[in-house]
Design a protein around this motif. Structure first.
Motif, mmCIF file in Angstrom:
data_model
loop_
_atom_site.group_PDB
_atom_site.id
_atom_site.type_symbol
_atom_site.label_atom_id
_atom_site.label_comp_id
_atom_site.label_asym_id
_atom_site.label_seq_id
_atom_site.Cartn_x
_atom_site.Cartn_y
_atom_site.Cartn_z
ATOM 1 N N GLU A 153 10.924 16.568 1.344
ATOM 2 C CA GLU A 153 11.017 16.548 2.797
ATOM 3 C C GLU A 153 10.689 17.918 3.385
ATOM 4 O OE1 GLU A 153 14.654 14.188 1.252
ATOM 5 O OE2 GLU A 153 13.179 15.604 0.482
ATOM 6 N N ASN A 154 9.755 17.935 4.341
ATOM 7 C CA ASN A 154 9.375 19.153 5.073
ATOM 8 C C ASN A 154 8.728 20.225 4.197
ATOM 9 O OD1 ASN A 154 10.514 18.216 7.599
ATOM 10 N ND2 ASN A 154 12.522 18.637 6.711
ATOM 11 N N CYS A 155 8.146 19.816 3.063
ATOM 12 C CA CYS A 155 7.514 20.803 2.196
ATOM 13 C C CYS A 155 6.194 21.302 2.794
ATOM 14 C CB CYS A 155 7.263 20.219 0.808
ATOM 15 S SG CYS A 155 6.016 18.920 0.767
ATOM 16 N N LYS A 156 5.713 22.403 2.238
ATOM 17 C CA LYS A 156 4.434 22.969 2.652
ATOM 18 C C LYS A 156 3.459 22.859 1.483
ATOM 19 C CE LYS A 156 6.640 26.282 5.772
ATOM 20 N NZ LYS A 156 6.829 27.724 6.119
ATOM 21 N N GLY A 157 2.252 23.381 1.676
ATOM 22 C CA GLY A 157 1.286 23.401 0.578
ATOM 23 C C GLY A 157 0.365 22.201 0.588
ATOM 24 N N ASN A 158 -0.003 21.736 -0.610
ATOM 25 C CA ASN A 158 -1.012 20.685 -0.753
ATOM 26 C C ASN A 158 -0.486 19.287 -0.466
ATOM 27 O OD1 ASN A 158 -3.129 22.428 -1.474
ATOM 28 N ND2 ASN A 158 -2.481 22.439 -3.611
ATOM 29 N N TYR A 159 0.808 19.068 -0.645
ATOM 30 C CA TYR A 159 1.337 17.716 -0.474
ATOM 31 C C TYR A 159 1.103 17.171 0.949
ATOM 32 C CZ TYR A 159 4.424 13.688 -0.479
ATOM 33 O OH TYR A 159 4.918 12.410 -0.368
ATOM 34 N N PRO A 160 1.412 17.928 2.009
ATOM 35 C CA PRO A 160 1.152 17.399 3.356
ATOM 36 C C PRO A 160 -0.327 17.064 3.597
ATOM 37 C CG PRO A 160 2.606 19.299 3.470
ATOM 38 C CD PRO A 160 2.098 19.236 2.066
ATOM 39 N N LYS A 161 -1.222 17.769 2.904
ATOM 40 C CA LYS A 161 -2.652 17.457 3.033
ATOM 41 C C LYS A 161 -2.956 16.089 2.434
ATOM 42 C CE LYS A 161 -3.867 22.362 2.737
ATOM 43 N NZ LYS A 161 -4.541 23.411 1.937
ATOM 44 N N LEU A 162 -2.310 15.778 1.308
ATOM 45 C CA LEU A 162 -2.493 14.463 0.702
ATOM 46 C C LEU A 162 -1.924 13.360 1.592
ATOM 47 C CD1 LEU A 162 -1.611 15.221 -3.032
ATOM 48 C CD2 LEU A 162 -3.863 14.670 -2.110
ATOM 49 N N VAL A 163 -0.845 13.664 2.278
ATOM 50 C CA VAL A 163 -0.253 12.690 3.202
ATOM 51 C C VAL A 163 -1.251 12.325 4.294
ATOM 52 C CG1 VAL A 163 1.554 12.305 4.917
ATOM 53 C CG2 VAL A 163 2.108 13.430 2.751
ATOM 54 N N LYS A 164 -1.926 13.322 4.841
ATOM 55 C CA LYS A 164 -2.925 13.065 5.887
ATOM 56 C C LYS A 164 -4.031 12.148 5.389
ATOM 57 C CE LYS A 164 -2.189 17.416 8.380
ATOM 58 N NZ LYS A 164 -2.798 18.704 8.810
ATOM 59 N N VAL A 165 -4.475 12.386 4.143
ATOM 60 C CA VAL A 165 -5.513 11.537 3.550
ATOM 61 C C VAL A 165 -5.002 10.112 3.363
ATOM 62 C CG1 VAL A 165 -6.915 11.131 1.492
ATOM 63 C CG2 VAL A 165 -6.688 13.449 2.398
ATOM 64 N N ALA A 166 -3.797 9.987 2.817
ATOM 65 C CA ALA A 166 -3.233 8.676 2.517
ATOM 66 C C ALA A 166 -3.013 7.843 3.776
ATOM 67 C CB ALA A 166 -1.917 8.835 1.769
ATOM 68 N N LYS A 167 -2.832 8.496 4.901
ATOM 69 C CA LYS A 167 -2.541 7.783 6.154
ATOM 70 C C LYS A 167 -3.801 7.299 6.873
ATOM 71 C CE LYS A 167 0.760 9.604 8.756
ATOM 72 N NZ LYS A 167 1.612 10.620 9.432
ATOM 73 N N ILE A 168 -4.986 7.757 6.418
ATOM 74 C CA ILE A 168 -6.204 7.366 7.133
ATOM 75 C C ILE A 168 -7.260 6.687 6.271
ATOM 76 C CG2 ILE A 168 -5.901 9.161 8.899
ATOM 77 C CD1 ILE A 168 -8.050 10.794 7.447
ATOM 78 N N THR A 169 -7.288 6.985 4.966
ATOM 79 C CA THR A 169 -8.380 6.463 4.155
ATOM 80 C C THR A 169 -8.102 5.029 3.676
ATOM 81 O OG1 THR A 169 -9.802 6.876 2.236
ATOM 82 C CG2 THR A 169 -7.476 7.385 1.976
ATOM 83 N N PRO A 170 -9.102 4.136 3.730
ATOM 84 C CA PRO A 170 -8.915 2.763 3.234
ATOM 85 C C PRO A 170 -9.155 2.648 1.729
ATOM 86 C CG PRO A 170 -11.055 2.958 4.270
ATOM 87 C CD PRO A 170 -10.383 4.289 4.444
ATOM 88 N N ILE A 171 -9.920 3.587 1.151
ATOM 89 C CA ILE A 171 -10.215 3.543 -0.273
ATOM 90 C C ILE A 171 -9.988 4.922 -0.884
ATOM 91 C CG2 ILE A 171 -11.886 1.665 -0.075
ATOM 92 C CD1 ILE A 171 -14.100 3.776 -0.296
ATOM 93 N N PHE A 172 -9.780 4.913 -2.208
ATOM 94 C CA PHE A 172 -9.529 6.168 -2.902
ATOM 95 C C PHE A 172 -9.984 6.008 -4.347
ATOM 96 C CE2 PHE A 172 -7.027 9.639 -4.753
ATOM 97 C CZ PHE A 172 -7.154 10.613 -3.765
ATOM 98 N N PRO A 173 -10.522 7.079 -4.946
ATOM 99 C CA PRO A 173 -10.973 6.963 -6.335
ATOM 100 C C PRO A 173 -9.826 6.597 -7.279
ATOM 101 C CG PRO A 173 -11.862 8.953 -5.321
ATOM 102 C CD PRO A 173 -10.847 8.403 -4.372
ATOM 103 N N ASP A 174 -10.105 5.676 -8.188
ATOM 104 C CA ASP A 174 -9.128 5.304 -9.223
ATOM 105 C C ASP A 174 -9.405 6.194 -10.432
ATOM 106 O OD1 ASP A 174 -7.268 4.129 -10.791
ATOM 107 O OD2 ASP A 174 -8.249 2.169 -10.926
ATOM 108 N N PHE A 175 -8.851 7.404 -10.376
ATOM 109 C CA PHE A 175 -9.218 8.427 -11.356
ATOM 110 C C PHE A 175 -8.015 8.768 -12.228
ATOM 111 C CE2 PHE A 175 -10.690 12.632 -12.807
ATOM 112 C CZ PHE A 175 -12.009 12.307 -13.147
ATOM 113 N N GLY A 176 -8.243 8.841 -13.531
ATOM 114 C CA GLY A 176 -7.134 8.977 -14.490
ATOM 115 C C GLY A 176 -6.741 10.398 -14.807
ATOM 116 N N ASN A 177 -6.334 11.161 -13.824
ATOM 117 C CA ASN A 177 -5.873 12.531 -14.096
ATOM 118 C C ASN A 177 -4.349 12.576 -14.212
ATOM 119 O OD1 ASN A 177 -5.110 12.261 -11.380
ATOM 120 N ND2 ASN A 177 -5.406 14.431 -11.008
#
Length: 293
Positions: A153-177
């Motif tokens: 909750e309320n973290c900084k760094g890369n995680y909030p950037k991923l949240v922005k992507v997850a909230k708008i993109t309809p597709i995402f690579p199915d990549f095994g990392n």
């Protein structure tokens, strides 16, 4: 009652740890001080059993102009505070370092992996570790924590950037990392163990399971009542990006602590203390995302 001084008044980790200890009424007395100016030099450390140093510069774009600031704050200030703690008979110093000391964008970090930081952040943290460890004594134990990416909750760094992507993109690579990550409450539980057991050494706290970026983005999306289609048709673009872009490697590359590294450093503890995972990964995402809705 163990008395803890947190140096870094507005630190995400420090504030979260203070909140976590509210689950243990009567066991800890916690105070926080700011170290932004020199007033901390007049503060009495002698009444504390532990100093948890979490102040530092992070999540800033590195430039020539702010290079010296990294070393002034992350290295010099940390060492000065540790020195004061030792001189005033504090018995235990816990230093928040980072996985960044290894300088890796991808790979598996094992016990024998040597730190080779590339960024000013990583270099300043490693140099601080070395200076602080030089103060070790029978009556002054030093614990260094090198967590991977911290989220919550309320973290900084890369995680909030991923949240922005997850909230708008309809597709995402199915990549095994795979990525090592740690939820903030798990880190707080880990720090409590280190303090309870008066532990010294270097530690590598992480969630029990590695995180796959596709699963992470999918869980975030679900927490916002959305559904992402994961497709491997985009994987060829990801593979090209892994060769060309550091930003792509930070997202889709595999960067993990070997599972043994986290356990080996805790071998002196009881078996029950190995588990500092407070909730499951999926539950941690749901709890985190309540703050972003």
């Amino acid at each position: 009652m163990k008395k803890i001084l947190i140096t870094g008044k507005n630190s995400y980790v420090g504030n979260s740890f203070e909140t976590w200890l509210e689950n243990y009424p009567g066991e800890f007395e916690v105070n926080k001080i700011s170290v932004r100016d020199d007033s901390w030099k007049e503060y009495d450390f002698a009444k504390y059993d532990v100093v948890l140093h979490v102040a530092g510069i992070a999540h800033l774009k590195e430039t020539k102009e702010n290079k010296e600031q990294y070393y002034k704050v992350n290295r010099d200030l940390a060492y000065e505070i540790a020195t004061k703690a030792k001189n005033e008979n504090v018995n235990h110093f816990v230093f928040l370092s980072s996985m960044s000391v290894y300088g890796l964008e991808t790979g598996v970090i094992k016990k024998e992996t040597q730190p080779e930081p590339r960024s000013n952040y990583g270099k300043s943290k490693l140099q601080a570790e070395q200076l602080i460890k030089s103060l070790k004594h029978d009556n002054f134990k030093v614990a260094v924590l090198r967590p991977p990416m911290i989220y919550g909750e309320n973290c900084k760094g890369n995680y909030p950037k991923l949240v922005k992507v997850a909230k708008i993109t309809p597709i995402f690579p199915d990549f095994g990392n795979k990525r090592s990550m740690i939820y903030i409450d798990n880190l707080s539980a880990f720090i409590k163990i280190i303090i309870d057991k008066n532990q010294e050494g270097t530690y590598f706290p992480q969630n029990k399971d590695y995180v796959n970026i596709t699963e992470l983005v999918s869980h975030i999306s679900q927490a916002h009542n959305r559904k992402i289609i994961a497709t491997n048709y985009l994987n060829w673009l990801v593979r090209i990006g892994l060769y060309l872009s550091g930003n792509i490697r930070k997202v889709f590359g595999t960067l993990i602590y070997d599972e043994k590294i986290s356990i080996d450093e805790l071998k002196s503890l009881n078996e029950k203390d190995f588990n500092y995972e407070t909730i499951s990964f999926q539950e941690s995402i749901l709890k985190t995302e309540k703050e972003y809705r």
